[in-house]
Structures are given as C-alpha cells and as structure tokens.
Design a protein around this motif. Structure first.
Motif, mmCIF file in Angstrom:
data_model
loop_
_atom_site.group_PDB
_atom_site.id
_atom_site.type_symbol
_atom_site.label_atom_id
_atom_site.label_comp_id
_atom_site.label_asym_id
_atom_site.label_seq_id
_atom_site.Cartn_x
_atom_site.Cartn_y
_atom_site.Cartn_z
ATOM 1 N N PRO A 76 -0.876 43.294 -20.345
ATOM 2 C CA PRO A 76 0.744 43.327 -20.874
ATOM 3 C C PRO A 76 1.183 44.881 -21.149
ATOM 4 C CG PRO A 76 -0.382 42.387 -22.341
ATOM 5 C CD PRO A 76 -1.533 42.578 -21.209
ATOM 6 N N VAL A 77 0.144 45.772 -21.685
ATOM 7 C CA VAL A 77 0.454 46.880 -22.091
ATOM 8 C C VAL A 77 0.017 48.014 -21.432
ATOM 9 C CG1 VAL A 77 0.644 46.092 -24.574
ATOM 10 C CG2 VAL A 77 -1.706 47.138 -23.454
ATOM 11 N N PHE A 128 -14.520 48.878 -24.768
ATOM 12 C CA PHE A 128 -15.452 49.498 -25.749
ATOM 13 C C PHE A 128 -16.597 48.656 -26.053
ATOM 14 C CE2 PHE A 128 -11.640 51.815 -28.137
ATOM 15 C CZ PHE A 128 -11.059 52.437 -26.890
ATOM 16 N N LYS A 153 -10.840 46.434 -25.044
ATOM 17 C CA LYS A 153 -11.976 45.475 -24.471
ATOM 18 C C LYS A 153 -13.002 46.182 -23.901
ATOM 19 C CE LYS A 153 -8.694 41.878 -23.969
ATOM 20 N NZ LYS A 153 -7.299 42.110 -23.401
ATOM 21 N N PHE A 175 -8.824 44.348 -35.055
ATOM 22 C CA PHE A 175 -7.642 44.424 -34.070
ATOM 23 C C PHE A 175 -7.392 43.076 -33.343
ATOM 24 C CE2 PHE A 175 -5.740 45.003 -29.899
ATOM 25 C CZ PHE A 175 -4.779 45.709 -30.060
ATOM 26 N N PHE A 176 -8.497 42.456 -32.644
ATOM 27 C CA PHE A 176 -8.571 41.156 -32.106
ATOM 28 C C PHE A 176 -8.532 39.973 -32.910
ATOM 29 C CE2 PHE A 176 -10.441 44.326 -28.664
ATOM 30 C CZ PHE A 176 -9.292 43.904 -27.617
ATOM 31 N N ARG A 204 -3.174 32.399 -32.283
ATOM 32 C CA ARG A 204 -3.514 30.997 -31.399
ATOM 33 C C ARG A 204 -4.400 29.933 -32.083
ATOM 34 N NH1 ARG A 204 -4.461 35.930 -28.037
ATOM 35 N NH2 ARG A 204 -6.662 35.911 -28.643
ATOM 36 N N GLU A 214 -5.594 55.647 -33.127
ATOM 37 C CA GLU A 214 -6.954 55.334 -33.122
ATOM 38 C C GLU A 214 -7.831 55.281 -34.250
ATOM 39 O OE1 GLU A 214 -5.221 57.429 -31.247
ATOM 40 O OE2 GLU A 214 -5.892 57.718 -29.264
ATOM 41 N N GLU A 255 -1.824 60.465 -25.138
ATOM 42 C CA GLU A 255 -2.661 61.690 -24.756
ATOM 43 C C GLU A 255 -2.350 62.245 -23.224
ATOM 44 O OE1 GLU A 255 -6.428 59.791 -26.336
ATOM 45 O OE2 GLU A 255 -6.699 61.826 -27.078
ATOM 46 N N ASP A 314 -8.168 51.158 -22.824
ATOM 47 C CA ASP A 314 -8.650 49.346 -23.085
ATOM 48 C C ASP A 314 -9.446 49.141 -23.958
ATOM 49 O OD1 ASP A 314 -9.124 46.802 -22.464
ATOM 50 O OD2 ASP A 314 -8.831 47.049 -20.376
ATOM 51 N N HIS A 359 3.225 54.830 -35.977
ATOM 52 C CA HIS A 359 3.936 55.188 -34.621
ATOM 53 C C HIS A 359 5.359 55.525 -35.131
ATOM 54 C CE1 HIS A 359 1.917 51.180 -33.056
ATOM 55 N NE2 HIS A 359 1.175 52.007 -33.425
ATOM 56 N N LEU A 414 0.776 55.099 -26.747
ATOM 57 C CA LEU A 414 -0.040 54.943 -27.830
ATOM 58 C C LEU A 414 -1.281 55.323 -27.375
ATOM 59 C CD1 LEU A 414 1.082 51.556 -29.328
ATOM 60 C CD2 LEU A 414 1.775 53.761 -30.018
ATOM 61 N N GLY A 415 -2.108 56.113 -28.415
ATOM 62 C CA GLY A 415 -3.526 56.526 -28.048
ATOM 63 C C GLY A 415 -3.543 57.244 -26.919
ATOM 64 N N LEU A 435 -8.501 52.166 -35.402
ATOM 65 C CA LEU A 435 -9.658 51.336 -34.776
ATOM 66 C C LEU A 435 -10.887 52.193 -35.045
ATOM 67 C CD1 LEU A 435 -7.796 51.151 -31.142
ATOM 68 C CD2 LEU A 435 -8.409 49.306 -32.666
ATOM 69 N N MET A 479 -19.011 51.606 -20.191
ATOM 70 C CA MET A 479 -17.653 52.228 -19.523
ATOM 71 C C MET A 479 -17.903 52.843 -18.397
ATOM 72 S SD MET A 479 -15.662 53.137 -23.051
ATOM 73 C CE MET A 479 -14.166 53.627 -22.188
#
Ligand SMILES: CC/C=C/CC(=O)SCCNC(=O)CCNC(=O)[C@H](O)C(C)(C)COP(=O)(O)OP(=O)(O)OC[C@H]1O[C@@H](n2cnc3c(N)ncnc32)[C@H](O)[C@@H]1OP(=O)(O)O
Length: 725
Positions: A26-27, A72, A70, A277-278, A285, A129, A109, A68, A162, A104-105, A132, A76
């Motif tokens: 989605p992003v 990290f 996820k 974050f996650f 949910r 960043e 960049e 992304d 932001h 963002l992030g 995170l 990679m």
C-alpha cells in the motif's frame, strides 16, 4: 510504451517524458524488486534518445513510504539505494519527483536525488528513520543538510517528524506545491527544463551552509538529544551524521553516514523499534477469545457522543472527541464544576487549535447539567469518580435515558466492567474505555471487553479510539486490565527494595537509566500517593494500628509493605502536598529533591521491623521490578486477557513510558532470554517465598521448555497451552 509486471512501471507520456511509477501497495515501499525496477527503468529512460526528461511518481497517489521495513533483518538482496540514487542525480536529463501522499525515509532520499521536487499540497514528507532506530543512510543526512541547512536538517532528522508540503516548500525541500495533479504538473515542468544542464541541481555538490555558532549549535543539540533519547542511540548517531555533512566533503560524509548506519542497523535497539512499528499496527487487528475479530465486526456509526462527569479525565476526553469533529454533549451535574469545565475545555481546544493553525472546535460541544441531554447520542463515555456504586447509578440512569442501541462506555482504570455490565438491561452494549491522563494528549486507549460485550461494541470503541488519534488495544476484563495489573508487582517490588536497604533515589536512577522518563517513586509523587492508598483501603489492605512487628508486613498470607500507607497517614501525597517520596519547594512544584526526613524514616522503619539493610545495585532493581512485571505479563497472556505479546508491549510503550528502543516488556524478555528471566525469578522467589508475584508463570515455564521460541511464535505456544487448560 509500458513495462507491466515490474514493480516500477515505465510509460512514455507527452511524447518525450519517461514516467516511472513505483508499484508496491500500500505505500510503495522500496523492496528489492522496486529498487531493481527503478534502476532498470531509469536506465531505459536515460538511454532512450526520444526521452527528454524523466518523472518519478508512486502508484495510487502515494509517492513512497521508504525502504521496505519487512526486509530489514533478512538477507537484503537487490540493488542498494545509494548507487541507485547517485545514478539518478548524475543523470544528464532532468529527473523530477512528483510527490503525492507520502515521501518518507528512503522515499524522500530518492526524491532528494532527483533534480526537482514537485509536491501535492496534501503530501507529507519526512525522514522518520530515527523512530525505527536508524538514520537516513541513503544520503539523507548529507543531502538534506546541504539543501536546507544544518539546524533545520537536525530538527527533521533527529525527531523524524513529517512536514506538510507547505512546510517543505518553506524549508526548501520541494521546489513547487500544487493543488492539481502533481504528476501532470511534474511532466509539464520536466519538459520546460529539458535540455538544460542539471549541474546546479545536484544537491550532493552543494556546499553545506555552516551556521556561525557551529560548535555551540552541535553541543546544544547533542545535549538536548542525549537527554530526550533516554539511552536510544539512533538520535545521537543522527546528530553525528549531520555533523559529518557540515564538516566533510560529500563522499567522506557518505562514508561516515554508512559507518554510523552499520552500527545502528545491527543494534538490538533498531530491532526493538522496528518490532514496535509492526506491533502498533498489529494491535488494530484485534480478536476476542470468542473468536470475534476485527475483519468480521462492523462498527456502529457514531455521529454524536456524550461525556458524563467533567473532572480531569472527562475534560480531556471531551477535548479529544471534539477534535475528531464529533458533536459532543458534556454533562456535569454541579453548576460550578460545569462552568469551570467549560472554561478549561475551551482553553485546551483553543491552545490545541493555535498549535495546529486551525479553528478551535468550540461549537461542537454543548454543555448540560441534565443527563436527559444525552437522549439522542450514539455513544456515551462515563467519566465520573472511580466508585462502583456511583458508576452503576449513572449507568442505570443512562439506560433509562439513551435511545436504544446507544453504546455505553466506562472510563475506569480498574473497576470490574463485567459487573457494571451485568446491572444493565443491554450488557452487550457496555465496554470499558480506559484513557490515560491527560486524555487529549496520551496516545494509549485500552478498550476493555467482557464476556457479554458484543463484537460490534468493541469494534465501535476501537474505531472511535483510532479517530481520536489513539493507539487502541482491545483487552479482556480483569483487575487493572493489562497496564495497571502489570504495574502492581512492579510497585510492590519497589517498596520491598526500600525495606531491604534501597532509597527512592537509587531505585529511580536505575529505572531512569534503563530508559523510563521517571522512576517509580518520582512517578508516584506525580500521580499522587493517595490514589493507591484509596485502592488499598478498598481492598482492606491498610491496617493503621499495626505499626510494627512481623504481622504489620503480612496481608492475606503474603508479604506486604505498608510504607506507602505510612507516608499517606502523614499527609505526604506527593507533588501536590509538596512531600511524598521526595520533597518539593512548595505544593505543586515539580523538582523532586532528596528528603533527609524520608531517609531517617526508612532507617527507623527498618529498625522497628528488624530489617537489616543491605547494599542493593541497579541490576537487582531492574531484575526485581521488571522481571516481576514481565512475569505478570505472561500470566495475562495465559489468562487470555491480552491476545498476544504485541498488545502488552504497545500498552507499555504508549501508556507507561517503557522505552521504545527496548521494544516493550515482552519483547525485552525475549531479548534478555526467557531462560534467564525464569532463572532469575526462581532465584528471587527462593529468597522471597512469601511473594506470589515472583512465582514464575506456567506460560513462561512452558515457553522455556519449548526452547524459547522467537516472540512472533509465542501465540502458537499460548494457543496450545490454553487448549490444554
Ligand atoms: C537500508 C535502510 C534504509 C532505511 C531507510 C528507510 O526508508 S526506513 C523506512 C522509513 N519509512 C517509514 O518509517 C515510514 C513508515 N510508514 C509509515 O509511517 C506509514 O505506514 C505511512 C507511510 C505514513 C502510511 O500510514 P497509513 O496510516 O496510511 O498506513 P499504515 O501505517 O497502517 O501502513 C499500511 C501498511 O503498510 C505497511 N508499511 C508501511 N510502511 C512500510 C514500510 N516502509 N515498509 C514495509 N511496510 C510498510 C504497514 O505495516 C501496514 O501494513 P499492514 O500489514 O496493513 O499492517
């Protein structure tokens, strides 16, 4: 011309413009496949002789949410960001970023590597960043400092805030803001600069504007950052990276940026913050033990809400509701209190509106002394004094007055939501909404359901919480719910440590060095010692006649410390009375000072009870207070009060000052090692067999026996454990 199937789509538009669209909903995060797509499509656009300029945008009106996350912690693969962005900047055709949604992030960049940036007026930009546990290491610290100067870059990079498109324009991050389609504007603009040299547009070649008071600036910022970071290393590394931009040539600055990033990237802190974050998103949910869950439970529409009781909590809740744009009926039966509350609420709304540059929502609220005024609302939040009889009476009045189907919510921090519901004709419409003070500021909301609460009621409260900007966590009903229940063993251990030889200063220092904004005693002084005293009295734990002897420290068969009660008996309620665990210059003052009276009091107390003080170190303070709290967290999971460890961690990070860079208590336990936590609890339990909170929970034992699986696999063990009960 178009290349479908790739995660960056290439199209030629307006005859001569290569349009590259990132496609990763989605992003549009910069996954390996997206990075590969960008590299390939940029190469294609630059080598196509017909193409005069290039525009980069994101699919579905969203530029790019950055790397992304996820990926990290995985191996990679794919092209790295730095050479990809360098190649864009080096291009001999104009490359324009068309920014809609967020940049963002790594997304920003990427845009900073482009020669021009055109943003839609609703876009938001930032380098988050640091939140995170990282720094913007794709040239972000080096390019942004050169583009907007050191002070502004430091502000953005060390806080991760932001900014709006208008702010970005003012800062010089973007070249143009438009209310029209940003991609179309960017395409037209790119053609207008086609053929021109881009030499002057390559930010990496800019000198970094140096402030005159360079050393003082960095020293000041570093001091401030260290103070607010509470042990987090990323904000400090961000300052160091910006300093490198200001003092080194670009290539050397980039080397420093990479070096600092490598340290952060492999640190446990980055893992903890990415987990947060996650986890923050996972709690949305929600699921109930009945099997009801977020996807299948439709919230009821809420257009009009009411708040009953306009004390501190009720006022904050009224402000938070009005700020969502809802119509609010605020009820307080006493005229004087109602007038005072109206003034206070208006003041809070006006100050908030001024900060955000918007009009205050004063006309959203109607005030009344009469509970009949809530007849037409869709949802009521009761926030009267924390007393079961009073709350029951209010709820009975509400069910007589409100239209059928109105959701009845109680803002309680500890009372039994089921019991309250059981007194109502429609218990399925009753839930707890446990706000944290000040309710219009604090991000956490515990939505408390009982066995009779309908999934629709939970869904409605959760959705309302989200609208109010809260991080809402659905939890089961039990004494203290999740947050306050875990606080009990933590507080108890702190009291015991004082009995055994510690001082409030020692305990607080250990906890503050761990990363809490305030240690347990400073926090108690701030909240008021009388609150806990009232609860202990209600629980029949306070026995004023038993001043000494062994029995004075035993209640209901377990060890008990009456220290807090003894302070309250002296009228020492904390900051508000000028004395508590510390002394204050005057009632209401905030600076906690060591109190010789308190130290003598502890000496006398220990002597009276035959307690021999011993030396206690920070390690013991942390293990006793935090492991006891964590142990209760495992019991909460065992009981199904929280659905998973993420729920507990989010509650502690957002509501109780647990340092985010340590990921929450359950994540911290997983990092320390469950076997170690179990071993230490067993050790302390042997030393203090009369303290049930130190008895390791069965779930902790079960997890250790299952080879301490990683935290994301705990739910499997919990499920198995619960099915065997
Ligand atoms: C080599 C190292 C380089 C590092 C540089 C970086 O770029 S680090 C990443 C920097 N970016 C960020 O920190 C942005 C994180 N995302 C957000 O702040 C928000 O998601 C958003 C972009 C402002 C959008 O907010 P919104 O409220 O609209 O949506 P959600 O937050 O609920 O997100 C929707 C789902 O997307 C997932 N997600 C968001 N960002 C990322 C990301 N960067 N990487 C991976 N996944 C991301 C998010 O987890 C949600 O997923 P669900 O499964 O739906 O929960």
């Amino acid at each position: 011309m178009c290349d479908k199937g790739s995660m960056a789509q290439y199209t030629r538009v307006s005859g001569f413009v290569g349009l590259i669209t990132l496609q990763n909903p989605p992003v549009n995060a910069l996954s390996a496949a997206v990075r590969q797509g960008i590299v390939d499509m940029v190469e294609r656009a630059l080598s196509d002789p017909i193409v005069k300029s290039v525009v980069i945008c994101g699919q579905n009106g969203n530029f790019c949410g950055g790397a992304d996350i996820k990926e990290f912690g995985t191996n990679m693969s794919g092209p790295p960001l730095v050479p990809m962005i360098d190649a864009i900047e080096a291009a001999n055709k104009p490359v324009v970023a068309a920014i809609e949604g967020s940049a963002l992030g790594g997304g920003l960049e990427l845009a900073l590597g482009c020669h021009y940036r055109i943003a839609h007026s609703k876009a938001r930009l930032g380098l988050p960043e640091v939140t995170l546990g990282l720094l913007p290491a794709a040239g972000g610290t080096q390019r942004l400092s050169r583009l907007i100067g050191v002070p502004a870059a430091l502000n953005l990079i060390t806080t991760g805030i932001h900014v709006t498109a208008a702010q970005a324009l003012q800062l010089g991050i973007v070249d143009q803001v438009t209310d029209h389609n940003a991609v179309e504007v960017a395409v037209t603009f790119s053609l207008s600069v086609a053929g021109q040299s881009m030499d002057a547009r390559r930010i990496s070649t800019y000198p970094c504007p140096l402030p005159s008071d360079f050393d003082a600036l960095f020293e000041g910022v570093m001091q401030k950052v260290r103070q607010s970071a509470r042990g987090a290393i990323a904000p400090v590394a961000c300052v160091q990276a910006v300093r490198a931009a200001a003092t080194l040539p670009y290539t050397k600055g980039m080397e420093r940026e990479q070096e600092l990033m490598a340290t952060l990237f492999t640190s446990g802190q980055a893992r903890a913050q990415q987990y947060c974050f996650f986890a923050q998103r996972a709690v949305g949910r929600w699921r109930m033990p009945s099997g009801a869950r977020w996807e299948t439970s439709k919230p009821m529409p809420v257009h009009k809400a009411a708040v009953i009781g306009l004390g501190t909590m009720g006022r904050g809740i009224t402000v938070a509701l009005a700020q969502t744009g809802l119509s609010v009926v605020a009820v307080e039966t006493q005229e004087k209190q109602l007038m005072e509350a109206k003034q206070a609420v208006s003041g809070m709304l006006e100050r908030g509106a001024k900060r955000h540059g918007v009009a205050p929502m004063l006309d959203r609220i109607s005030y009344s002394q009469n509970i009949q005024a809530v007849a037409e609302v869709d949802l009521v939040i009761e926030a009267v004094f924390e007393d079961m009889a009073l709350k029951t009476e209010v709820f009975q009045q509400l069910s007589a007055v409100c239209k059928p189907g109105t959701l009845l919510c109680t803002n309680t921090s500890a009372l039994d939501v089921d019991k309250l519901a059981s007194e109502m004709p429609n218990p399925e419409l009753v839930v707890g909404m446990h706000f944290f003070a000040p309710a219009h500021v604090m991000k956490l909301l515990e939505v408390v359901y009982g066995p009779r609460s309908s999934p629709q009621a939970v869904a409605t409260a959760m959705q309302l919480g989200k609208k109010m900007g809260k991080v809402s966590v659905a939890v089961g009903n039990c004494r203290g719910f999740v947050g306050n229940r875990m606080l009990m063993p933590y507080l108890q251990q702190a009291f015991f440590l004082l009995e055994e030889g510690a001082t409030p200063e020692l305990v607080d220092r250990a906890l503050e060095e761990f990363g809490f904004p305030m240690g347990v005693f400073r926090m108690s002084d701030l909240s008021g010692l009388d609150i806990g005293w009232r609860v202990r009295k209600r629980d029949e734990l306070v026995e004023p006649d038993m001043a000494s002897g062994q029995s004075a420290r035993i209640r209901q068969g377990s060890r008990y410390s009456p220290l807090g009660d003894l302070l309250c008996e002296q009228g020492r309620f904390g900051q508000k009375t000028g004395q508590g665990w510390y002394r204050y210059d005057k009632p209401g003052s905030r600076v906690a000072r060591s109190d010789p009276w308190l130290h003598s009091f502890l000496v006398e107390y220990r002597a009276r009870h035959g307690l021999v003080p011993r030396s206690i170190d920070h390690q013991e303070v942390l293990e006793r207070c935090l492991y006891a709290l964590i142990n209760e967290g495992f019991r909460i999971l065992e009981d199904g009060i929280a659905a998973g460890p993420e729920d507990i961690d989010v509650i502690y990070v957002f509501g109780y000052g647990w340092p985010r860079h340590r990921g929450g208590p359950m994540f911290y336990a997983s990092m320390v090692g469950l076997a170690k936590i179990l071993e230490r609890l067993e050790h302390y339990q042997q030393a203090h067999p009369d303290v049930p909170y130190l008895q390791p929970s069965s779930l902790l034992r079960r997890l250790v026996a299952s080879d301490s699986p990683p935290i994301h696999r705990w739910r499997e063990v919990i499920k198995k454990y619960q099915s065997q009960l």
